[in-house]
Design a protein around this motif. Sequence first.
Motif, PDB file in Angstrom:
ATOM      1  N   ASN A  80       0.830  -1.210   0.000  1.00 49.48           N
ATOM      2  CA  ASN A  80       0.000   0.000   0.000  1.00 49.48           C
ATOM      3  C   ASN A  80       0.864   1.261   0.000  1.00 49.48           C
ATOM      4  N   SER A  81       1.982   1.213   0.736  1.00 50.52           N
ATOM      5  CA  SER A  81       2.891   2.364   0.781  1.00 50.52           C
ATOM      6  C   SER A  81       3.488   2.622  -0.598  1.00 50.52           C
ATOM      7  N   LYS A  82       3.812   1.535  -1.327  1.00 50.81           N
ATOM      8  CA  LYS A  82       4.352   1.705  -2.680  1.00 50.81           C
ATOM      9  C   LYS A  82       3.346   2.382  -3.607  1.00 50.81           C
ATOM     10  N   LYS A  83       2.076   2.006  -3.485  1.00 48.78           N
ATOM     11  CA  LYS A  83       1.054   2.613  -4.342  1.00 48.78           C
ATOM     12  C   LYS A  83       0.932   4.113  -4.067  1.00 48.78           C
ATOM     13  N   VAL A  84       0.929   4.461  -2.773  1.00 50.61           N
ATOM     14  CA  VAL A  84       0.817   5.875  -2.410  1.00 50.61           C
ATOM     15  C   VAL A  84       2.036   6.649  -2.888  1.00 50.61           C
ATOM     16  N   ARG A  85       3.229   6.108  -2.611  1.00 46.45           N
ATOM     17  CA  ARG A  85       4.464   6.779  -3.022  1.00 46.45           C
ATOM     18  C   ARG A  85       4.591   6.860  -4.537  1.00 46.45           C
ATOM     19  N   ASN A  86       4.049   5.860  -5.234  1.00 49.49           N
ATOM     20  CA  ASN A  86       4.126   5.872  -6.691  1.00 49.49           C
ATOM     21  C   ASN A  86       3.324   7.042  -7.264  1.00 49.49           C
ATOM     22  N   GLU A  87       2.151   7.314  -6.663  1.00 51.89           N
ATOM     23  CA  GLU A  87       1.341   8.450  -7.130  1.00 51.89           C
ATOM     24  C   GLU A  87       2.120   9.757  -6.972  1.00 51.89           C
ATOM     25  N   LYS A  88       2.757   9.917  -5.812  1.00 48.81           N
ATOM     26  CA  LYS A  88       3.543  11.136  -5.584  1.00 48.81           C
ATOM     27  C   LYS A  88       4.756  11.178  -6.512  1.00 48.81           C
ATOM     28  N   LEU A  89       5.365  10.011  -6.734  1.00 48.38           N
ATOM     29  CA  LEU A  89       6.539   9.944  -7.608  1.00 48.38           C
ATOM     30  C   LEU A  89       6.182  10.358  -9.024  1.00 48.38           C
ATOM     31  N   MET A  90       5.015   9.930  -9.523  1.00 48.30           N
ATOM     32  CA  MET A  90       4.589  10.303 -10.868  1.00 48.30           C
ATOM     33  C   MET A  90       4.440  11.818 -10.999  1.00 48.30           C
ATOM     34  N   LEU A  91       3.864  12.442  -9.974  1.00 48.04           N
ATOM     35  CA  LEU A  91       3.708  13.901  -9.996  1.00 48.04           C
ATOM     36  C   LEU A  91       5.069  14.594  -9.963  1.00 48.04           C
ATOM     37  N   ASP A  92       5.980  14.075  -9.134  1.00 44.99           N
ATOM     38  CA  ASP A  92       7.326  14.671  -9.029  1.00 44.99           C
ATOM     39  C   ASP A  92       8.090  14.536 -10.345  1.00 44.99           C
ATOM     40  N   ILE A  93       7.951  13.376 -10.998  1.00 41.50           N
ATOM     41  CA  ILE A  93       8.663  13.159 -12.263  1.00 41.50           C
ATOM     42  C   ILE A  93       8.112  14.073 -13.351  1.00 41.50           C
ATOM     43  N   GLN A  94       6.796  14.223 -13.407  1.00 37.31           N
ATOM     44  CA  GLN A  94       6.208  15.136 -14.391  1.00 37.31           C
ATOM     45  C   GLN A  94       6.661  16.574 -14.147  1.00 37.31           C
ATOM     46  N   ALA A  95       6.790  16.956 -12.866  1.00 41.21           N
ATOM     47  CA  ALA A  95       7.284  18.301 -12.549  1.00 41.21           C
ATOM     48  C   ALA A  95       8.730  18.464 -13.001  1.00 41.21           C
ATOM     49  N   LYS A  96       9.533  17.409 -12.788  1.00 38.36           N
ATOM     50  CA  LYS A  96      10.945  17.482 -13.191  1.00 38.36           C
ATOM     51  C   LYS A  96      11.076  17.541 -14.712  1.00 38.36           C
ATOM     52  N   LEU A  97      10.252  16.751 -15.417  1.00 37.53           N
ATOM     53  CA  LEU A  97      10.275  16.801 -16.877  1.00 37.53           C
ATOM     54  C   LEU A  97       9.804  18.165 -17.387  1.00 37.53           C
ATOM     55  N   SER A  98       8.839  18.753 -16.699  1.00 35.87           N
ATOM     56  CA  SER A  98       8.361  20.093 -17.087  1.00 35.87           C
ATOM     57  C   SER A  98       9.481  21.115 -16.995  1.00 35.87           C
ATOM     58  N   GLU A  99      10.309  20.984 -15.950  1.00 40.31           N
ATOM     59  CA  GLU A  99      11.459  21.889 -15.815  1.00 40.31           C
ATOM     60  C   GLU A  99      12.423  21.709 -16.992  1.00 40.31           C
ATOM     61  N   LYS A 100      12.597  20.453 -17.415  1.00 42.81           N
ATOM     62  CA  LYS A 100      13.476  20.190 -18.565  1.00 42.81           C
ATOM     63  C   LYS A 100      12.920  20.841 -19.828  1.00 42.81           C
ATOM     64  N   PHE A 101      11.596  20.689 -20.030  1.00 38.77           N
ATOM     65  CA  PHE A 101      10.977  21.242 -21.235  1.00 38.77           C
ATOM     66  C   PHE A 101      11.034  22.769 -21.250  1.00 38.77           C
ATOM     67  N   VAL A 102      10.831  23.372 -20.075  1.00 39.92           N
ATOM     68  CA  VAL A 102      10.890  24.835 -19.987  1.00 39.92           C
ATOM     69  C   VAL A 102      12.274  25.345 -20.341  1.00 39.92           C
ATOM     70  N   ALA A 103      13.302  24.548 -19.996  1.00 41.53           N
ATOM     71  CA  ALA A 103      14.676  24.965 -20.254  1.00 41.53           C
ATOM     72  C   ALA A 103      15.071  24.841 -21.729  1.00 41.53           C
ATOM     73  N   ILE A 104      14.260  24.105 -22.516  1.00 40.58           N
ATOM     74  CA  ILE A 104      14.570  23.929 -23.936  1.00 40.58           C
ATOM     75  C   ILE A 104      14.283  25.222 -24.695  1.00 40.58           C
ATOM     76  N   ASN A 105      15.129  25.521 -25.649  1.00 47.06           N
ATOM     77  CA  ASN A 105      14.918  26.699 -26.496  1.00 47.06           C
ATOM     78  C   ASN A 105      13.562  26.615 -27.202  1.00 47.06           C
ATOM     79  N   TYR A 106      12.824  27.739 -27.194  1.00 46.08           N
ATOM     80  CA  TYR A 106      11.454  27.758 -27.721  1.00 46.08           C
ATOM     81  C   TYR A 106      11.406  27.296 -29.177  1.00 46.08           C
ATOM     82  N   SER A 107      12.405  27.641 -29.942  1.00 45.13           N
ATOM     83  CA  SER A 107      12.412  27.302 -31.376  1.00 45.13           C
ATOM     84  C   SER A 107      12.514  25.793 -31.615  1.00 45.13           C
ATOM     85  N   LYS A 108      12.949  25.039 -30.590  1.00 49.76           N
ATOM     86  CA  LYS A 108      13.126  23.597 -30.757  1.00 49.76           C
ATOM     87  C   LYS A 108      11.938  22.780 -30.255  1.00 49.76           C
ATOM     88  N   LEU A 109      10.931  23.440 -29.701  1.00 44.82           N
ATOM     89  CA  LEU A 109       9.825  22.710 -29.100  1.00 44.82           C
ATOM     90  C   LEU A 109       9.019  21.913 -30.120  1.00 44.82           C
TER      91      LEU A 109
END
Length: 297
Positions: A80-109
């Motif tokens: 049960n702890s893994k399921k709960v932590r997995n939900e939070k992990l998915m949100l954290d990973i999407q936030a981290k990927l969003s930071e990567k995308f924001v850092a990409i030059n706009y012309s390359k999107l």
Amino acid sequence: NFEIIRFFGATVWEINPAFIGIMVCSCLIRIIFPFINVIFPMLIIDELITYKRIFILTRYVIFMIVMNGAYYALNEFFENSKKVRNEKLMLDIQAKLSEKFVAINYSKLEDAKFLDLESKALFPIIYQNSLIKMFDETGAIITAIFRIIGLGMILSSLNIWMILLLVVSSALYVWCHKKLSSVAVMFHKELEPINRKFTYYIHMVTDYKRAKDIRIYHAEPLVSEKIGAYNLETYSKLQKLCKINATYGCIGRLSLALQKVITYGYVMILAVKKQIALGEFTMYVTAISQLADSVND
């Protein structure tokens, strides 16, 4: 691919170290506790039939009950702890990927290279839950290796030919599983361009925030056509995968079935000839069954 496992392990440790801690504790529990059900039944039967020491027998029974209860309670807690932590992990990973995308030059999107990388990163992690599956499978492999070593030491007192049979049948099953894994990897690689081509339409039918677009623009026929085309393109590849899975899966399961039948028969012959006690018979039968399960894991 250990490099990928190491990379994601380091990334998850940086984002959510508690998730790694839960996985490690879960593995330790699954390694240690099953041996209780291998060794203690033998001790209980020996006390019940041979020694008849009621006090020691009672202690063995109580200890086995308590430890099994603790195992199931802890295992349920960590699952049960893994399921709960997995939900939070998915949100954290999407936030981290969003930071990567924001850092990409706009012309390359809109660059196909970056869009392909985005699809490869997000589709398996978010829609196929591949990250948690990777950690679960890695933990299962580590757990199974330690259990196989322990059970192998218990079974090492059997005939050398039985040990050889266990090794050969287990190796055959592992080889079949490796072939299945290789085929599955190739299948998902072939799916990448297909997923990339239809990702927009898949999002439209899976993301409720986009559902209004279908109604507003009366896009039901278009979306139905695209989803149908996606199903047709993936069906032929999936059909081929299923045939290969069936072939190697049958060979692997037959090797484990043969392993069980021969080793069970051999242990029963030893018991009938009274070369082993009833308690030892119970221990060997349980160990053989758990060995097959560990190889399967």
